[in-house]
Design a protein around this motif. Structure first.
Motif, PDB file in Angstrom:
ATOM      1  N   TYR A 124      56.971  83.824  76.896  1.00 35.12           N
ATOM      2  CA  TYR A 124      56.962  84.149  75.472  1.00 35.12           C
ATOM      3  C   TYR A 124      55.579  83.778  74.949  1.00 35.12           C
ATOM      4  CZ  TYR A 124      61.978  83.757  76.459  1.00 35.12           C
ATOM      5  OH  TYR A 124      63.228  83.883  77.005  1.00 35.12           O
ATOM      6  N   SER A 125      54.789  84.788  74.608  1.00 37.46           N
ATOM      7  CA  SER A 125      53.395  84.561  74.225  1.00 37.46           C
ATOM      8  C   SER A 125      53.196  84.778  72.729  1.00 37.46           C
ATOM      9  CB  SER A 125      52.469  85.490  75.015  1.00 37.46           C
ATOM     10  OG  SER A 125      52.552  85.222  76.400  1.00 37.46           O
ATOM     11  N   PHE A 126      52.328  83.937  72.149  1.00 39.24           N
ATOM     12  CA  PHE A 126      52.100  83.981  70.704  1.00 39.24           C
ATOM     13  C   PHE A 126      50.608  83.859  70.409  1.00 39.24           C
ATOM     14  CE2 PHE A 126      56.219  82.098  71.535  1.00 39.24           C
ATOM     15  CZ  PHE A 126      57.062  82.805  70.702  1.00 39.24           C
ATOM     16  N   SER A 127      50.165  84.633  69.435  1.00 37.49           N
ATOM     17  CA  SER A 127      48.813  84.474  68.894  1.00 37.49           C
ATOM     18  C   SER A 127      48.854  83.861  67.504  1.00 37.49           C
ATOM     19  CB  SER A 127      48.095  85.828  68.841  1.00 37.49           C
ATOM     20  OG  SER A 127      47.843  86.302  70.152  1.00 37.49           O
ATOM     21  N   SER A 128      49.991  83.933  66.861  1.00 35.06           N
ATOM     22  CA  SER A 128      50.213  83.283  65.572  1.00 35.06           C
ATOM     23  C   SER A 128      51.712  83.331  65.295  1.00 35.06           C
ATOM     24  CB  SER A 128      49.449  83.982  64.438  1.00 35.06           C
ATOM     25  OG  SER A 128      49.955  85.299  64.245  1.00 35.06           O
ATOM     26  N   SER A 163      66.685  85.490  73.741  1.00 38.18           N
ATOM     27  CA  SER A 163      67.070  86.830  74.188  1.00 38.18           C
ATOM     28  C   SER A 163      66.122  87.902  73.669  1.00 38.18           C
ATOM     29  CB  SER A 163      68.498  87.151  73.743  1.00 38.18           C
ATOM     30  OG  SER A 163      68.601  87.201  72.329  1.00 38.18           O
ATOM     31  N   THR A 164      65.536  87.671  72.500  1.00 35.03           N
ATOM     32  CA  THR A 164      64.639  88.667  71.900  1.00 35.03           C
ATOM     33  C   THR A 164      63.175  88.241  71.919  1.00 35.03           C
ATOM     34  OG1 THR A 164      64.858  87.745  69.669  1.00 35.03           O
ATOM     35  CG2 THR A 164      66.495  89.382  70.364  1.00 35.03           C
ATOM     36  N   GLY A 165      62.927  86.939  72.070  1.00 35.72           N
ATOM     37  CA  GLY A 165      61.561  86.436  72.011  1.00 35.72           C
ATOM     38  C   GLY A 165      61.033  86.319  70.596  1.00 35.72           C
ATOM     39  N   SER A 166      61.925  86.388  69.619  1.00 34.53           N
ATOM     40  CA  SER A 166      61.507  86.352  68.219  1.00 34.53           C
ATOM     41  C   SER A 166      61.695  84.959  67.624  1.00 34.53           C
ATOM     42  CB  SER A 166      62.328  87.349  67.390  1.00 34.53           C
ATOM     43  OG  SER A 166      62.143  88.664  67.866  1.00 34.53           O
ATOM     44  N   VAL A 167      60.732  84.561  66.788  1.00 31.24           N
ATOM     45  CA  VAL A 167      60.896  83.342  65.993  1.00 31.24           C
ATOM     46  C   VAL A 167      61.766  83.702  64.796  1.00 31.24           C
ATOM     47  CG1 VAL A 167      59.733  81.636  64.553  1.00 31.24           C
ATOM     48  CG2 VAL A 167      58.726  82.311  66.739  1.00 31.24           C
ATOM     49  N   THR A 168      62.960  83.153  64.760  1.00 27.69           N
ATOM     50  CA  THR A 168      63.931  83.534  63.733  1.00 27.69           C
ATOM     51  C   THR A 168      63.882  82.649  62.492  1.00 27.69           C
ATOM     52  OG1 THR A 168      65.578  82.255  64.982  1.00 27.69           O
ATOM     53  CG2 THR A 168      65.538  84.637  65.328  1.00 27.69           C
ATOM     54  N   ARG A 169      63.417  81.395  62.659  1.00 25.36           N
ATOM     55  CA  ARG A 169      63.267  80.513  61.503  1.00 25.36           C
ATOM     56  C   ARG A 169      62.086  79.578  61.715  1.00 25.36           C
ATOM     57  NH1 ARG A 169      69.039  77.948  59.747  1.00 25.36           N
ATOM     58  NH2 ARG A 169      69.423  77.844  62.008  1.00 25.36           N
ATOM     59  N   GLU A 170      61.547  79.125  60.588  1.00 25.92           N
ATOM     60  CA  GLU A 170      60.413  78.195  60.615  1.00 25.92           C
ATOM     61  C   GLU A 170      60.606  77.151  59.531  1.00 25.92           C
ATOM     62  OE1 GLU A 170      56.133  79.614  60.637  1.00 25.92           O
ATOM     63  OE2 GLU A 170      56.256  78.799  58.588  1.00 25.92           O
ATOM     64  N   TRP A 171      60.395  75.883  59.903  1.00 24.48           N
ATOM     65  CA  TRP A 171      60.419  74.784  58.934  1.00 24.48           C
ATOM     66  C   TRP A 171      59.010  74.238  58.786  1.00 24.48           C
ATOM     67  CZ3 TRP A 171      64.210  75.917  62.355  1.00 24.48           C
ATOM     68  CH2 TRP A 171      65.529  75.980  61.885  1.00 24.48           C
ATOM     69  N   ASP A 172      58.512  74.188  57.563  1.00 17.50           N
ATOM     70  CA  ASP A 172      57.196  73.639  57.257  1.00 17.50           C
ATOM     71  C   ASP A 172      57.392  72.206  56.765  1.00 17.50           C
ATOM     72  OD1 ASP A 172      54.703  72.931  56.366  1.00 17.50           O
ATOM     73  OD2 ASP A 172      54.403  74.705  55.114  1.00 17.50           O
ATOM     74  N   LEU A 173      57.026  71.249  57.606  1.00 18.25           N
ATOM     75  CA  LEU A 173      57.304  69.846  57.277  1.00 18.25           C
ATOM     76  C   LEU A 173      56.343  69.265  56.254  1.00 18.25           C
ATOM     77  CD1 LEU A 173      58.401  68.385  60.720  1.00 18.25           C
ATOM     78  CD2 LEU A 173      59.709  69.656  59.005  1.00 18.25           C
ATOM     79  N   SER A 174      55.328  70.032  55.881  1.00 12.47           N
ATOM     80  CA  SER A 174      54.479  69.558  54.782  1.00 12.47           C
ATOM     81  C   SER A 174      55.288  69.489  53.491  1.00 12.47           C
ATOM     82  CB  SER A 174      53.263  70.468  54.597  1.00 12.47           C
ATOM     83  OG  SER A 174      53.652  71.766  54.154  1.00 12.47           O
ATOM     84  N   ASP A 175      56.384  70.249  53.436  1.00 19.29           N
ATOM     85  CA  ASP A 175      57.271  70.177  52.274  1.00 19.29           C
ATOM     86  C   ASP A 175      57.900  68.800  52.141  1.00 19.29           C
ATOM     87  OD1 ASP A 175      56.740  72.847  51.813  1.00 19.29           O
ATOM     88  OD2 ASP A 175      58.547  73.567  52.807  1.00 19.29           O
ATOM     89  N   LEU A 176      57.925  68.044  53.259  1.00 18.73           N
ATOM     90  CA  LEU A 176      58.472  66.685  53.252  1.00 18.73           C
ATOM     91  C   LEU A 176      57.379  65.626  53.159  1.00 18.73           C
ATOM     92  CD1 LEU A 176      61.125  67.068  56.111  1.00 18.73           C
ATOM     93  CD2 LEU A 176      61.510  67.202  53.642  1.00 18.73           C
ATOM     94  N   GLY A 177      56.146  66.082  52.985  1.00 16.03           N
ATOM     95  CA  GLY A 177      55.028  65.146  52.921  1.00 16.03           C
ATOM     96  C   GLY A 177      54.506  64.738  54.280  1.00 16.03           C
ATOM     97  N   ILE A 178      54.926  65.434  55.332  1.00 17.49           N
ATOM     98  CA  ILE A 178      54.434  65.145  56.680  1.00 17.49           C
ATOM     99  C   ILE A 178      53.187  65.987  56.911  1.00 17.49           C
ATOM    100  CG2 ILE A 178      54.983  65.132  59.144  1.00 17.49           C
ATOM    101  CD1 ILE A 178      57.941  64.945  58.390  1.00 17.49           C
ATOM    102  N   VAL A 179      52.054  65.379  56.706  1.00 13.67           N
ATOM    103  CA  VAL A 179      50.768  66.072  56.790  1.00 13.67           C
ATOM    104  C   VAL A 179      49.831  65.240  57.657  1.00 13.67           C
ATOM    105  CG1 VAL A 179      48.810  66.992  55.510  1.00 13.67           C
ATOM    106  CG2 VAL A 179      51.094  67.087  54.499  1.00 13.67           C
TER     107      VAL A 179
END
Length: 316
Positions: A124-128, A163-179
């Motif tokens: 499973y390859s990703f460029s972004s 099964s599809t190789g798709s990113v179905t969800r994303e959590w951005d932890l900066s919303d929790l102050g994790i930076v």
């Protein structure tokens, strides 16, 4: 060990990865699933009387274009085992070899490979992801093996449909102050009983998260956290309720065992004779028979990207 003995042992175990043994011993099983966790501190050396090595599949992925011909090593930064089909997953946590260049090394891949043959089953390859840069470093399953969760050092967590190789969800932890600074965020991740545990490299901290998987929303909640004396690079939640950690910045390479309140229970020193350069992921199988350790720099120094080591439960 004579080559003849080596061939026989490989046939018995059904593996083509390189095998090493200091003794002819039977598989060791441990019965610790229901025992009370002892708080007595243990310090010992990791037993390496029998181990296997892997990395050919990851070399093949480099030949398929990982690292864009710039970084010629698959820097395995995590490991998870699918015991339903005897495969391993590895992630190429590519680090820039040119100062300040964080984007010329795409694509970056997650590889599924056979434990038996060390050959690629799927990649499973990703460029972004969703239009932003990526630095995938940590892997774990949650409730099943059809979905993989990925920790990114930009402090994202991704849900990957295998099964599809798709990113179905994303959590951005900066919303929790994790930076954190670039290349200093999530380095390790695991899952247990409805919660994710992430290891933050820069902060030397383990954070327990609720990602609310049953909800369609991508909201997360910090449940608890504790600090470490080292930066976590690999993290595994054991069925006995403890957490195992490996680190990339200790002068002496070790496996650490913690209670989830941060109490240190055990340190296992990894013998230098194993030639692990940078331990960057850990996984223990359900039978408590083997521990797997990812080495993100082994391939750079003509070593290996993954070790499967007999697990004698020296922390118990």
């Amino acid at each position: 060990m004579k080559i003849k003995n080596k061939i026989v042992l490989l046939l018995v175990f059904g593996l083509t990865g390189q095998f090493f043994s200091c003794q002819n011993s039977n598989s060791v099983l441990s019965e610790i699933e229901n025992e009370e966790i002892s708080t007595e501190f243990v310090s010992a050396n990791l037993n390496i009387s029998r181990y296997y090595t892997f990395g050919e599949a990851l070399k093949d992925q480099i030949n398929e274009g990982d690292g864009a011909g710039i970084d010629l090593s698959f820097r395995n930064s995590g490991v998870v085992i699918d015991e339903t089909d005897n495969s391993y997953y590895a992630v190429n946590g590519v680090h820039p070899i040119n100062s300040g260049d964080y984007s010329s090394y795409y694509p970056k891949s997650i590889v599924k490979a056979s434990i038996y043959t060390d050959e690629i089953i799927q990649s499973y390859s990703f460029s972004s992801v969703n239009g932003h840069d990526i630095d995938m470093e940590a892997l774990c399953f949650a409730e099943n093996t059809t979905t993989l969760y990925i920790g990114d050092e930009y402090n994202y967590i991704y849900e990957l449909d295998l099964s599809t190789g798709s990113v179905t969800r994303e959590w951005d932890l900066s919303d929790l102050g994790i930076v954190n600074n670039i290349d200093k965020g999530i380095e390790a991740m695991t899952y247990s009983d409805g919660y994710f545990y992430i290891g933050i490299q820069e902060d030397k901290k383990i954070i327990k998260l609720d990602l609310n998987l049953s909800s369609e929303a991508t909201t997360a909640t910090i449940v608890s956290s504790f600090n470490l004396d080292v930066s976590p690079s690999g993290l595994f939640a054991h069925s006995d309720g403890t957490l195992y950690v490996v680190s990339i910045d200790s002068n002496e390479q070790k496996i650490y065992r913690y209670k989830t309140d941060g109490t240190l229970l055990c340190e296992l020193s990894i013998p230098s004779s194993l030639n692990i350069v940078r331990p960057d992921g850990i996984f223990i199988d359900k039978a408590n028979e083997y521990v797997y350790i990812a080495d993100s720099q082994g391939s750079i120094y003509n070593g290996y990207s993954l070790y499967k080591i007999v697990w004698l439960n020296q922390c118990n």
